[in-house]
Design a protein around this motif. Structure first.
Motif, PDB file in Angstrom:
ATOM      1  N   LYS A   1     -11.594  13.149  -5.066  1.00 19.38           N
ATOM      2  CA  LYS A   1     -10.279  12.558  -5.316  1.00 19.38           C
ATOM      3  C   LYS A   1      -9.721  11.927  -4.044  1.00 19.38           C
ATOM      4  CE  LYS A   1      -9.041  15.575  -9.173  1.00 19.38           C
ATOM      5  NZ  LYS A   1      -8.093  16.597  -9.690  1.00 19.38           N
TER       6      LYS A   1
ATOM      7  N   ASP B   1       2.258   3.076  -2.474  1.00 21.37           N
ATOM      8  CA  ASP B   1       1.788   4.049  -3.471  1.00 21.37           C
ATOM      9  C   ASP B   1       0.417   4.595  -3.105  1.00 21.37           C
ATOM     10  OD1 ASP B   1       4.094   3.649  -4.918  1.00 21.37           O
ATOM     11  OD2 ASP B   1       3.211   2.121  -6.229  1.00 21.37           O
ATOM     12  N   ALA B   2      -0.436   3.752  -2.568  1.00 21.10           N
ATOM     13  CA  ALA B   2      -1.783   4.195  -2.198  1.00 21.10           C
ATOM     14  C   ALA B   2      -1.728   5.218  -1.072  1.00 21.10           C
ATOM     15  CB  ALA B   2      -2.644   2.998  -1.798  1.00 21.10           C
ATOM     16  N   LYS B   3      -0.834   5.036  -0.111  1.00 19.49           N
ATOM     17  CA  LYS B   3      -0.708   6.001   0.982  1.00 19.49           C
ATOM     18  C   LYS B   3      -0.205   7.348   0.471  1.00 19.49           C
ATOM     19  CE  LYS B   3      -0.037   2.722   4.786  1.00 19.49           C
ATOM     20  NZ  LYS B   3       0.908   2.198   5.800  1.00 19.49           N
ATOM     21  N   ILE B   4       0.737   7.321  -0.469  1.00 20.07           N
ATOM     22  CA  ILE B   4       1.220   8.578  -1.058  1.00 20.07           C
ATOM     23  C   ILE B   4       0.091   9.288  -1.791  1.00 20.07           C
ATOM     24  CG2 ILE B   4       2.764   9.535  -2.803  1.00 20.07           C
ATOM     25  CD1 ILE B   4       4.765   7.337  -2.080  1.00 20.07           C
ATOM     26  N   ALA B   5      -0.734   8.530  -2.524  1.00 19.06           N
ATOM     27  CA  ALA B   5      -1.862   9.130  -3.244  1.00 19.06           C
ATOM     28  C   ALA B   5      -2.858   9.752  -2.273  1.00 19.06           C
ATOM     29  CB  ALA B   5      -2.547   8.074  -4.110  1.00 19.06           C
ATOM     30  N   VAL B   6      -3.071   9.120  -1.121  1.00 24.69           N
ATOM     31  CA  VAL B   6      -3.972   9.684  -0.111  1.00 24.69           C
ATOM     32  C   VAL B   6      -3.411  10.995   0.426  1.00 24.69           C
ATOM     33  CG1 VAL B   6      -4.918   9.354   2.206  1.00 24.69           C
ATOM     34  CG2 VAL B   6      -5.027   7.503   0.543  1.00 24.69           C
TER      35      VAL B   6
ATOM     36  N   ASP C   1       0.803  -1.226   0.000  1.00 25.96           N
ATOM     37  CA  ASP C   1       0.000   0.000   0.000  1.00 25.96           C
ATOM     38  C   ASP C   1       0.838   1.280   0.000  1.00 25.96           C
ATOM     39  OD1 ASP C   1       1.066  -0.136   2.510  1.00 25.96           O
ATOM     40  OD2 ASP C   1      -0.835  -0.093   3.591  1.00 25.96           O
TER      41      ASP C   1
ATOM     42  N   GLN D   1      -1.390  13.092  -1.065  1.00 27.06           N
ATOM     43  CA  GLN D   1      -1.523  14.101  -2.109  1.00 27.06           C
ATOM     44  C   GLN D   1      -2.962  14.606  -2.206  1.00 27.06           C
ATOM     45  OE1 GLN D   1      -0.016  11.931  -5.476  1.00 27.06           O
ATOM     46  NE2 GLN D   1       2.084  12.702  -5.209  1.00 27.06           N
ATOM     47  N   ALA D   2      -3.903  13.706  -2.112  1.00 26.43           N
ATOM     48  CA  ALA D   2      -5.311  14.100  -2.190  1.00 26.43           C
ATOM     49  C   ALA D   2      -5.708  14.936  -0.982  1.00 26.43           C
ATOM     50  CB  ALA D   2      -6.204  12.858  -2.294  1.00 26.43           C
TER      51      ALA D   2
ATOM     52  N   ALA E   1      -8.837   8.007  -3.474  1.00 28.90           N
ATOM     53  CA  ALA E   1      -7.535   7.565  -2.963  1.00 28.90           C
ATOM     54  C   ALA E   1      -7.707   6.672  -1.738  1.00 28.90           C
ATOM     55  CB  ALA E   1      -6.668   8.771  -2.629  1.00 28.90           C
ATOM     56  N   ASN E   2      -8.630   7.048  -0.840  1.00 29.15           N
ATOM     57  CA  ASN E   2      -8.897   6.215   0.338  1.00 29.15           C
ATOM     58  C   ASN E   2      -9.464   4.854  -0.059  1.00 29.15           C
ATOM     59  OD1 ASN E   2      -8.035   7.875   2.503  1.00 29.15           O
ATOM     60  ND2 ASN E   2      -9.876   9.120   2.319  1.00 29.15           N
TER      61      ASN E   2
END
Length: 384
Positions: free
Chosen positions: A240, A103-108, A101, A110-111, A244-245
Motif C-alpha cells: 500500500k 492528496d497523494a502526499k496525505i495518502a503516503v 499532489d 497514511q500508508a 501511494a508512492n
C-alpha cells in the motif's frame, strides 16, 4: 514547228522530274532513318525495361508515419503547472506537467503509518509467543502440582481406610468407642474428598495446558516460516505504501520518449481524471513511411529490399534511403470504416492498394527531419 515545241517542253520538264525523284529518294531515306531510330529506341527501351526498369516499382501514394506516444493522466486531480508548449522538442523523462499532489502526499503519510503499525503488530506476535510460552510452562507446573496432590491424597486415603477398617474390627468387640469410629469414618470421607478434589485440579490443569498450547500455536501461526520483514501483514502494508508512492510520483507527468509535443489539450487548473488525454509526443526520429502500392506491383516485393524515397518537403534534391519492413495484412478498403461489399450486384472491380511499411535511415532523418503525414514518393528495388 511542233517537233521543236515538244523538244522544248521535254527539255524544261527534265529538271523538274529529276528534282522530284531526288526529293522522293530523300524522303525514303528519312523515313528509313526514322524507322531505324524508332526500332533502335524500342529495342533500347525494351532492354532498359528488361534490365533496369522492370526491377523497380514506384508510387507517389506514400506518407510519413510514426508510433506516436499518447500521454494520459494516471492519477486524478487539478493540473498545477505545464512545462511544455505545442511543437516543443522534448527528451524522454522531461517533465511535461504536474498534477496537484496534496492528496497523494496525505495518502503516503497514511500508508507509512499503517506500515509502522503493521511492523509493531508483528513484533507483538514474537513478544506474545514468549508470554504464552511462560503461561504454558505455568500450566504444566500446575499439572505436576496436581499430580503431587493426588499422590498425597491417595496416601491419606489409604491411611484413613486402614484406620477405619481397624476401628470397625475393634468396634465389634467393644474395644473402641462409637465416637472414635465416627471420627475414623469422617477422616476416611475427607480423604476421599481430598483425592477427588486433587484429581479435579489435575484435570483443570491439563485443560489449562491445552488452552495455553492452543493460544501459543495460534499466535505462532501469525509469524511461522518468515521473518518479521516478510510477514504478510508487513508486506501488505508495504504494498500500500508503494502504491501511494507510485501515485505521488505519477503526479509529475514525464515524456515517455524523445519527440515533439503535439495535440496539447490541457490547461493549468483543469481537473483531470485517470485516463484523460493530455497531449501526444511524436517521435520523429523513428518515423517510417507507409507506401500504398497497387496490388499488381507487389509480386516481387519482399521485406529487406532497398527503397529510394523523396519528400515533397525537400524536393528531388534530397534522397532518403529505406528498407521494406513488411506488407500490410489487408488493403485500405478492407480496414475502412465501411468496408466495400464486393458481393453486391452493382460490383465494379477497382484496383486495390496494399500499404508497405518502409523503415528510414536514422542518420538521414536526423539531417532532414520529417513530420507525420507528409507526402513521399517511393521506389522499391525488387531485383534483390
Amino acid at each position: 514547228m511542233p517537233d521543236t515545241a515538244q523538244t522544248a517542253d521535254k527539255i524544261q520538264s527534265a529538271p523538274i522530274a529529276s528534282s522530284q525523284a531526288a526529293s522522293n529518294a530523300k524522303r525514303k531515306r528519312l523515313l528509313t532513318y526514322l524507322g531505324i531510330a524508332v526500332a533502335v529506341g524500342a529495342v533500347a527501351y525494351g532492354a532498359y525495361y528488361g534490365l533496369v526498369a522492370s526491377h523497380y516499382v514506384s508510387t507517389d501514394n506514400a506518407y510519413v508515419g510514426t508510433d506516436t506516444a499518447q500521454v494520459n493522466a494516471l492519477v486524478a486531480g487539478p493540473v498545477a503547472s505545464i512545462a511544455v508548449s505545442e511543437t516543443q522538442m522534448v527528451k524522454a523523462g522531461d517533465v511535461l506537467l504536474t498534477i496537484d499532489d496534496s492528496d497523494a502526499k496525505i495518502a503516503v503519510a497514511q500508508a507509512q503509518a499503517a506500515l509502522a503499525q503493521a511492523q509493531r503488530h508483528v513484533q507483538g506476535y514474537y513478544a506474545s509467543d514468549e508470554a504464552l510460552a511462560g503461561q504454558l510452562g505455568a500450566r504444566q507446573a500446575d499439572v505436576a502440582s496436581a499430580d503431587a496432590q493426588i499422590a498425597a491424597a491417595q496416601a491419606n486415603l489409604s491411611n484413613a481406610k486402614t484406620e477405619l477398617t481397624r476401628r470397625q474390627n475393634l468396634a465389634q468387640s467393644g474395644a473402641v468407642s462409637q465416637e472414635e469410629l465416627t471420627t475414623a469414618q469422617n477422616a476416611f470421607t475427607q480423604a476421599q474428598a481430598a483425592l477427588n478434589a486433587a484429581q479435579a485440579a489435575r484435570a483443570q490443569a491439563l485443560a489449562g495446558v491445552q488452552a495455553a498450547s492452543g493460544q501459543r500455536a495460534t499466535n505462532a501461526a501469525q509469524f511461522a516460516g518468515v521473518d518479521a520483514a516478510q510477514n504478510p501483514e508487513v508486506l501488505a502494508a508495504q504494498a500500500k505504501l508503494d502504491a501511494a508512492n507510485l501515485a505521488l510520483e505519477r503526479t509529475i507527468v514525464r515524456a515517455p520518449t524523445d519527440g515533439i509535443v503535439s495535440k496539447k489539450a490541457v490547461q493549468v487548473g483543469q481537473q483531470v481524471a485517470v485516463g484523460t488525454p493530455l497531449m501526444t509526443v511524436v517521435p520523429i526520429a523513428r518515423a517510417y513511411v507507409d507506401a500504398n502500392f497497387k496490388e499488381g506491383q507487389l509480386r516481387k516485393v519482399i521485406p529487406g529490399q532497398a527503397v529510394e524515397l523523396h519528400s515533397d518537403l525537400y524536393g528531388k534534391g534530397v534522397v532518403f534511403h529505406g528498407t521494406v519492413r513488411g506488407i500490410s495484412g489487408g488493403t485500405g478498403s478492407a480496414f475502412s470504416l465501411i468496408p466495400a461489399q464486393n458481393a453486391s450486384g452493382n460490383w465494379i472491380k477497382v484496383v486495390q492498394r496494399l500499404p508497405v511499411r518502409i523503415d528510414l535511415d536514422p542518420k538521414e532523418l536526423k539531417a532532414h527531419p520529417l513530420r507525420v503525414g507528409l507526402s513521399m514518393s517511393a521506389k522499391i528495388d525488387t531485383k534483390n
